[in-house]
Every structure is written in C-alpha cells, then in structure tokens.
Design a protein around this motif. Structure first.
Motif, mmCIF file in Angstrom:
data_model
loop_
_atom_site.group_PDB
_atom_site.id
_atom_site.type_symbol
_atom_site.label_atom_id
_atom_site.label_comp_id
_atom_site.label_asym_id
_atom_site.label_seq_id
_atom_site.Cartn_x
_atom_site.Cartn_y
_atom_site.Cartn_z
ATOM 1 N N UNK A 170 4.126 8.032 3.827
ATOM 2 C CA UNK A 170 4.805 7.227 4.846
ATOM 3 C C UNK A 170 3.855 6.824 5.967
ATOM 4 N N UNK A 171 2.962 7.729 6.348
ATOM 5 C CA UNK A 171 2.001 7.410 7.404
ATOM 6 C C UNK A 171 1.089 6.259 6.984
ATOM 7 N N UNK A 172 0.639 6.278 5.738
ATOM 8 C CA UNK A 172 -0.233 5.197 5.273
ATOM 9 C C UNK A 172 0.479 3.851 5.332
ATOM 10 N N UNK A 173 1.765 3.843 5.027
ATOM 11 C CA UNK A 173 2.516 2.585 5.059
ATOM 12 C C UNK A 173 2.844 2.139 6.478
ATOM 13 N N UNK A 174 3.203 3.080 7.339
ATOM 14 C CA UNK A 174 3.619 2.701 8.693
ATOM 15 C C UNK A 174 2.443 2.480 9.627
ATOM 16 N N UNK A 175 1.375 3.267 9.479
ATOM 17 C CA UNK A 175 0.227 3.150 10.376
ATOM 18 C C UNK A 175 -0.711 2.040 9.931
ATOM 19 N N UNK A 176 -1.079 2.040 8.649
ATOM 20 C CA UNK A 176 -2.083 1.093 8.159
ATOM 21 C C UNK A 176 -1.507 -0.015 7.299
ATOM 22 N N UNK A 177 -0.225 0.048 6.977
ATOM 23 C CA UNK A 177 0.407 -0.949 6.115
ATOM 24 C C UNK A 177 -0.282 -1.006 4.751
ATOM 25 N N UNK A 178 -0.677 0.144 4.244
ATOM 26 C CA UNK A 178 -1.284 0.260 2.924
ATOM 27 C C UNK A 178 -0.366 1.063 2.006
ATOM 28 N N UNK A 179 -0.064 0.589 0.801
ATOM 29 C CA UNK A 179 0.635 1.436 -0.164
ATOM 30 C C UNK A 179 -0.231 2.648 -0.498
ATOM 31 N N UNK A 180 0.400 3.799 -0.727
ATOM 32 C CA UNK A 180 -0.387 5.026 -0.876
ATOM 33 C C UNK A 180 0.294 5.995 -1.835
ATOM 34 N N UNK A 181 -0.527 6.898 -2.358
ATOM 35 C CA UNK A 181 -0.049 8.032 -3.159
ATOM 36 C C UNK A 181 -0.841 9.255 -2.726
ATOM 37 N N UNK A 182 -0.145 10.329 -2.360
ATOM 38 C CA UNK A 182 -0.785 11.571 -1.932
ATOM 39 C C UNK A 182 -0.850 12.543 -3.111
ATOM 40 N N UNK A 183 -1.999 13.216 -3.237
ATOM 41 C CA UNK A 183 -2.250 14.122 -4.368
ATOM 42 C C UNK A 183 -2.861 15.409 -3.843
#
Length: 716
Positions: free
Chosen positions: A118-131
């Motif tokens: 969620x931080x990657x999408x809200x802060x940087x507007x980048x789709x992300x996957x955490x592993x």
C-alpha cells in the motif's frame, strides 16, 4: 469560486437609473466590492474544506499530516512556495494526500506485507509486491531432527533445502522474479543499502518489487500484416515486436497480497498457455478480431488460440489455429482461419509514461462554437480528405478534424490553411489513430504537407501516430503546434525496433516563418531550410518531448547538408539523441543532450542543469554535467574516468521498446538527480522518480516488520 454577487441590483430603481445616467460609476464601485465579497465567501467556505485531507488546500496538507504524526519530506514547503506548475507537482509527490489520509490505518497494520505494498502505491504511485526472502532460503537440516521432516516443514512453512527440478519449466520461468519460490543460498549483503551491492536472500530481507512502467492499452486497433501469403501479423501497427503485459485487476481488499494478475507483468508463453482464459478475451489482456471492421465485434474463439514460439516464424499453425506469441507480439493464422477483410487487436504494452499519444486523457475542453468534422467508423466522414474538403468548402476561421477511432489511415494528406485560419487535426479522447504515409508519387515528396497561404495561419497536430514518411511545413504559417504526437524516428521500424530509414528527417521546415511548438511528443530529426540572409531565425520550442536522431552521431536539429539550422531553440525537460546544430539556443533546461551541441551565437542564451558531451560549443552553462563533475579533476586519466562514468545510461534506446529512453538504475546520480529540483534530467523529469524513491524508502523504514530490513527492487 462562488458567483459574484450583483450588489448594484439591490439598489433602489431610481438610484440605479440615476447612476446609469451619470456614467455608472456607482455600479463599477459595487462590482469591485462584490468581487472582494465573493473572494471572502470562498475563503470562508474553504476554511471548512481545510478540515479534511481530501479537500484541503495544499498548504494545509503539512498541518494535517503533523496532527496524525505524518513525516513530511524535506523540501515540501519550498516546492509549494515556488508557485509554478512543476513545483506544485513536486509538492504533491513529496506529500501525497492519499498517503497522509492512510497514515492511521497503515499504522494499525504496521509490520504486514500488505501495508508495504500500500505504501508503494500511495507514496510513489508504483504497483508493488512485497516478498519475505527468508521463506526462500535453503535450511540445513539439524542432526537432532534428522528424519523428522514434518517438524522441519512446520518450522519453515515448506520443504527446506529442496533442489530445483529442471523438469519444472513453470518454476524455472519464475527464477529471479517477484514470484520465485525456489530455494536459494543465503547472501551476506543487506537489501536495504541503496547505492551499494545488495543481497536479497538473507533472513532479515523483505523485498518490495516495484514496477516503474505503466500498462498502456491499445483498443481495437489494426494489426500489421508482415506476410499476406502466410498470414503473419504483429500486434503493433508499426510491425515491430512488442511484448504483451497483463491488464492489472484491482485487488479485492487492502490486506490482499498482490499477485501476477494485479500487476503489469509481462506475459510469458508458458503462463499464457497454461492460463489462457485469464489473459484472452474482451476486457482482459489481449483480444483478436478477424473479419470486417464494421461487422458486429466477434473475437476469435478461445478454442482456436494456440500459444507458441514464433521466433523466426518457423512454427506452422494447424488449419483452424490462430497462433499467438505474447513475448514477441506476433500472430499466425492457419489456412482455414484466414482473416477475410482484416485483423484487429486489443492489447496492453509497457511504457514509462503517458507520452507521444495514446488512450490517456490529454484534451482540453473544446468550445462548442468550434465546428468539428469527425472521421471514423460511424462518423460523418470515412476518410480524412473528405473532412478536409468539407472544411475547405465551409471556410470557418477555426475548425477541428477529429478522428474517432484507432484505425490506420493511408491517404495522401496536404493541408492548406488560409489567412487568419486555425485548423486542428487530432485524435478523439481515448484514441490513437495511425497516419500511414506511403510512397504515392515517384517525382515528389510523400510527406504530410502543412502549408500556409496567408498571414496568421495556424495548424495543430494532436494525438497522432505518423509513420512511413515525415511532416513537411511550408509557406507563411504563423504557428505549428505538435502535441502528444509520435513522428516515428526513422519513419518506420524493423521487427527488432531498428529504424528502417535512420537518416531521414521526421520534420522539415522549408521556407516558412512558422513558430514551432512541440509538447509531450516523440519525433526524429528536424531539418530547417531557410533563407539565412534575408530572414530571421525561426523559433522552435520543445517541451517534455523526445528528439531522437536514432544515433548520437546523427543530427537531431540541423540545416540542409549538415549546416547549422537557421533557428533559435528553446528546449525544456527533453531527451535529445543526436547532434544539435543551430543558430542559437535561447534556453536549455533540465535536459539530456546526448550528442554534441554546436551553435553559431554563443553570446545568446543559457544552458542550465543539463547533460551535454564534452567538446560542445554552447552559450554559457550553469550547473551542467559533466562540467560540474570535472571540477577539481587532476590528470587526463582521471578526467577520462569521470567522462566515462558521468554519462546517461538508458534501459532501452530504440523507439518501440518498453523502457524507451528511461534512465537505468545504473545511471549516475549526477544525471538521475541533476535537474534543478533534484529530479532526473530529461523527458521523464516530471515523474519525480528520485523523490518518490527516497520518500518510499523513508516510509518503508517506518513500517517494516520488527527485526527485518526492507529494500526496493525495480522490475525493469
């Protein structure tokens, strides 16, 4: 803004009449008072709106963030105070409203993988996957538990130390990707050390994979026929190979961990073969239509689609098969599945930004009084020339020819604009038509001709993809605007994105006085042919665009036969591949000029916060690279090392590739953070990716699970 109250209407009628007889001075005074009253009402109404993060003024974001404990990134106040559009965009990146609004809910989920995504999408507007990489580490089996495999599986959550099965092709395809579940040996370097060698696989590492490129849709556009005898096609209308990517599906809940279907992931052949219904069909990642374009849309049935490797076009489809290669973006039809009247496709491809035209929002509001001649399926005209002839018959002062579909138009186009007229040729909102210019005549050029036949004539090109030839501007045009267009560098592309005519210009300005404005476009070489003795230099303004001569040793801006262009150049936030040879540069700012610059008048203008090769002849420079890096350099060997290090490095250089002129992660910080506001130089400056990366790293440190170290991994 609220409507301005009409205070004069509140006066008694006899006072209004007396005021009108004496020059309406009282009405003018009350109009000024009413304007200030309206501003006061707006300010009072905004005070209530400032209580909420969704509606507050930009200055209040900092204060609301402070109330909930949000740490505003440095430079927010300074960016907001600058006042220009670029500074406001930077301020929005430094303190996104969505991130401030989600602060409380994110802290309640602190330490979970979903909050990192969620931080990657809200802060940087980048789709992300955490592993969590600890789950992929090989574990040595303890001697005291030897034979108790169940206990080890319970502790590790999987079978530890499992070797890779070389017969499992699906698992091998995922090696090194965000979806890799194979066992790895531990690595000593930490993942949270930017700028140094990083290691993923250690017990504390949590990787946040982010995608910097977006999924650009292409809807019901014509495919390109490579071989009509064998029925071979490409998804790209230009005939080049283009990898298909997934059309991301929204995640059902915020606590959901992103999967491949939720991210702009490249579609592999194996994934498409095993899960074809997830990718193929209307509304999904790609669809193929065959038949008449104006017939009811009936896609090729799923049962006829076969996924295979079409490298070299060696695969032979069966009689009723339609073979698709999602990696190369190629299609082959069997002899019984022959397309009768054409092939149309919908698909998604990766690109760093909304640039050069596409289905993204781009058009301002058009006044209803401006006549619009619509071209396309179901529109008033089938061809562009039909709309142009109607416009010539009507002769309005201002008009628009609008193309309403994504079709390919193969016409000989010549536009003549009269005195005081303004003609716009544009794509409709959400469309990107192709103008394919063919070899029509053997004794004259086949370029798209823009010609003025009177003073004050203006021409606008907006949202178009022009291939096959270039554009020629001639005559007494006052202004030519090119917005959100692509004039394919090198005219057209080979299968591997190599230009077919790399030395040919995309735009020729021939004996014209037009002021050329280029905004958010991609084009090749510009050639200026002018009378240098009896005329003043042309004005050329290029903003947020790419000027690509296809090689650094070719001319990007030049005159005939390699002479200096008779033009004064303004270039801001652009990437230029090739040499610039011009009369003068009034301003070059936040640009990458990857080719030597040569100007005639060095006393005019300024170049600031740009990269340009050593040995360029330019006006005065301020904070340019590699000049700044060379300050204090010693001997020739040290200078040579600096020049080799401080130069732009791109993910891909060829137009048509997914990472076209996107700065690579290995690009030095002197360029990645060398712009005036510490963003990157070049055409993608307005994305503010360095600031987004820094802000995201700072936020990840705040929300990383206890005892873990989070790091960013860029999937490009």
């Amino acid at each position: 803004m609220t409507s301005q109250p009409n205070l004069a209407a509140l006066l008694p009628v006899h006072v209004q009449r007396r005021d009108a007889e004496t020059g309406a001075a009282l009405s003018a005074l009350l109009a000024v008072v009413g304007e200030q009253l309206g501003l006061t009402e707006d300010a009072v109404a905004q005070l209530y709106e400032d209580w909420f993060i969704e509606t507050c003024a930009p200055w209040a974001v900092n204060y609301i963030g402070g109330l909930v404990g949000y740490r505003i990134a440095g430079g927010y106040t300074a960016a907001l105070a600058a006042g220009d559009e670029s500074a406001r965009l930077l301020a929005a990146r430094l303190a996104p409203r969505r991130d401030v609004a989600d602060t409380v809910s994110a802290r309640r989920r602190k330490g979970t993988l979903s909050v990192l995504e969620d931080l990657a999408r809200s802060v940087a507007d980048w789709p992300a996957r955490a592993v969590e990489f600890r789950r992929t580490l090989g574990i040595t089996q303890p001697v005291r538990l030897y034979g108790d495999a169940a206990a080890i599986v319970r502790r590790a959550g999987r079978t530890p130390g499992r070797l890779i099965d070389v017969r499992d092709g699906a698992a091998l395809d995922l090696l090194g990707t965000p979806f890799d579940e194979s066992t790895h040996l531990a690595e000593a370097p930490r993942i949270s050390a930017p700028g140094r060698r990083t290691g993923r696989h250690n017990p504390q590492a949590v990787g946040v994979f982010v995608w910097r490129r977006t999924a650009q849709p292409v809807t019901r556009a014509p495919a390109n026929c490579i071989d009509s005898a064998r029925n071979l096609y490409t998804f790209s209308v230009l005939g080049n190979d283009t990898g298909l990517i997934t059309n991301p599906v929204p995640e059902p809940v915020r606590t959901h961990l992103a999967g491949a279907e939720n991210l702009p992931v490249a579609i592999s052949r194996r994934a498409a073969r095993d899960r074809l219904p997830e990718f193929y069909g209307p509304g999904r990642s790609f669809t193929i239509w065959a038949g008449a374009r104006n017939a009811p849309p009936t896609p090729v049935p799923l049962s006829a689609i076969v996924v295979a490797d079409l490298s070299g076009w060696r695969y032979r489809p069966g009689p009723n098969q339609v073979v698709v290669d999602p990696v190369l973006g190629r299609i082959a039809f069997g002899r019984r599945a022959l397309p009768r009247r054409g092939v149309w496709v919908s698909y998604h491809h990766a690109f760093p930004d909304d640039l050069g035209g596409g289905e993204y929002p781009r058009l301002p509001v058009t006044p209803q009084a401006v006549p619009t001649y619509r071209v396309g399926d179901g529109a008033d005209f089938e061809r562009i020339n039909q709309a142009y002839e109607r416009w010539k018959a009507d002769q309005p002062a201002e008009a628009i020819i609008e193309i309403t579909d994504n079709g390919a138009y193969q016409e000989q186009l010549e536009f003549e604009v009269g005195e005081g007229q303004r003609l716009t040729l544009r794509a409709a909102e959400g469309k990107r038509p192709t103008l394919r210019l063919l070899n029509w005549y053997s004794n004259r050029p086949d370029a798209l001709q823009l010609r003025g036949v009177g003073k004050g004539a203006r021409m606008v090109l907006d949202g178009l993809l022009i291939t096959g030839r270039g554009v020629s501007v001639a005559g007494p045009l006052a202004e030519v605007d090119i917005r959100h267009c692509t004039l394919v560098p090198g005219w057209s592309l080979e299968s591997h994105c190599a230009p077919t005519h790399p030395a040919e210009p995309s735009l020729v300005l021939e004996e014209t006085r037009a002021c050329l404005n280029i905004t958010r476009s991609i084009l090749g070489t510009i050639v200026v042919v002018a009378d240098e003795v009896h005329t003043d230099p042309l004005d050329i303004r290029i903003t947020d665009s790419i000027l690509d001569a296809t090689a650094t040793d070719r001319e990007a801006l030049t005159g005939p036969e390699g002479r200096l262009a008779h033009a004064v150049l303004n270039v801001e936030r652009c990437t230029v591949i090739g040499r610039i040879c011009t009369h003068a540069i009034r301003l070059a700012e936040n640009c990458i000029l990857d080719g030597k610059v040569r100007v005639a008048r060095r006393a005019v203008g300024c170049i600031r916060f740009c990269y340009l090769p050593a040995g360029s002849r330019t006006p005065r420079r301020f904070h340019c690279e590699p000049d700044t890096a060379l300050r204090g350099a010693g001997d020739a060997d040290e200078r040579r090392l600096i020049l080799n290090r401080v130069r732009p490095r791109f993910t891909a250089r060829g137009y048509g590739m997914a990472g076209y002129l996107q700065l690579a992660q290995s690009c030095p910080d002197e360029i990645r953070r060398g712009a005036e506001d510490r963003s990157e130089m070049g055409v993608y400056h307005h994305l503010f990716q360095p600031q987004r990366e820094d802000d995201l790293r700072r936020r990840l440190d705040e929300f990383t699970p206890a005892g873990a170290a989070a790091g960013l991994v860029f999937v490009d």
